[in-house]
Scaffold this active site. Sequence first.
Site, short mmCIF file in Angstrom:
data_model
loop_
_atom_site.label_atom_id
_atom_site.label_comp_id
_atom_site.label_asym_id
_atom_site.label_seq_id
_atom_site.Cartn_x
_atom_site.Cartn_y
_atom_site.Cartn_z
N LYS A 128 -14.79 2.27 18.32
CA LYS A 128 -14.57 1.36 17.19
C LYS A 128 -15.41 0.12 17.41
O LYS A 128 -15.75 -0.23 18.55
CB LYS A 128 -13.09 0.97 17.11
N GLY A 168 0.43 -1.65 0.14
CA GLY A 168 -1.01 -1.76 0.25
C GLY A 168 -1.67 -0.90 -0.80
O GLY A 168 -1.52 0.32 -0.79
N GLY A 193 -5.04 -0.75 -1.61
CA GLY A 193 -6.49 -0.74 -1.45
C GLY A 193 -7.07 0.62 -1.76
O GLY A 193 -6.51 1.40 -2.51
N LYS A 194 -8.19 0.93 -1.10
CA LYS A 194 -8.91 2.16 -1.46
C LYS A 194 -8.12 3.42 -1.11
O LYS A 194 -8.32 4.46 -1.74
CB LYS A 194 -10.28 2.18 -0.80
N VAL A 195 -7.22 3.35 -0.14
CA VAL A 195 -6.37 4.50 0.17
C VAL A 195 -5.08 4.46 -0.65
O VAL A 195 -4.71 5.44 -1.29
CB VAL A 195 -6.03 4.54 1.68
N GLY A 196 -4.42 3.32 -0.63
CA GLY A 196 -3.13 3.20 -1.29
C GLY A 196 -3.18 3.52 -2.78
O GLY A 196 -2.31 4.23 -3.30
#
Length: 370
Positions: free
Chosen positions: A90, A190, A192-195
Amino acid sequence: MSTGSEPARRPGAELLHRGSEHEQVVFCQDRASGLRAIIAIHSTALGPALGGTRFRDYPDEESALQDVLRLSRGMSYKNALAGLDLGGGKAVILGDPAKDASEALLRAFGRFVESLSGRYITACDVGTTSADMDVVARETRHVTGRSAEHGGAGDSGVLTALGVLQGILASAELAWGSDDLTGRRIGVEGAGKVGRRLVRHLVEHGATVVVHDVDPRAAARARGLVRGGGVELAPDREAFLGADLDVYAPCALGGTLTAELAATLSAEIVCGGANNQLAEPGVERILADRGILYAPDYLVNAGGVIQVADELAGYDSARARARALGIRDTARVVYRTAAEQCITPGAAADLLAERRMASIGALHRIHLAG
């Protein structure tokens, strides 16, 4: 000053102790562009270390180091459990991406990645995008998660959300004897792009979804993606957590599941896309003692790394999607192992990942000439 029997550690020795599980930790700085970054390689037992680059305005360097060490370790386990021939790594870039990101900074970061000669492969993460990876790629070959215009798959949130859905379906099978989500209330924290993609999947499966995001506009956008209702917006986190939920799906930053929350949560299943959801040791045991099924985060959110890993062989959307759908079967194996070993699902996932790292990693003892 040390007051015990052990000698005081020097600063450098303390860093080595902190990263004792890791193969390599690289501190990167380029004054001209303002780059300050850390790359952590946890393990290359299964192959090059793959993991995204997080661009975040950390309160201090200690917080950034702690985050990258924890996240890189998680990537080793995630990649192993997903069946990928990739190790875990990471990177974090310290700063505010809205203010500090620039072509020069991203290209400087790319040169540091290239200096590792393929031991670390980067991708996008919180605070970075596929477009950013296209810039990084101007300085290194060891990058994935690129835009479709440059041969990549684009936003990795697509398959991450699909994988989380598979985890919820597998968990529902175990908890309720059926994967039918009709009438179930699922809280997504959340958007965002996943949620936001997960919200749409869940409504399509008949669930009522309660959404909370620190940014009310993000929550509203998630509701806007769904036709015909099925989405409720919680005015604040207190109202969200106080809702009568069947499933809690944390999809924001990690550490939201504290011991206090675990002791009061109404949901019967915890399954979401965030990394490092458990805020402290012992939280999963509290959940288990209350009869709440916890789906290990790195098991169910592996769709994103499956997607970016597929780019390394030339992206095939059907192949990557099929592998992400396989998260459901992997979850079943984890739950079965947990029952057979009388351990928590988190411990079972760790056991299976460690077995694979040990057994496949041991193949490196077989010398291949040339």
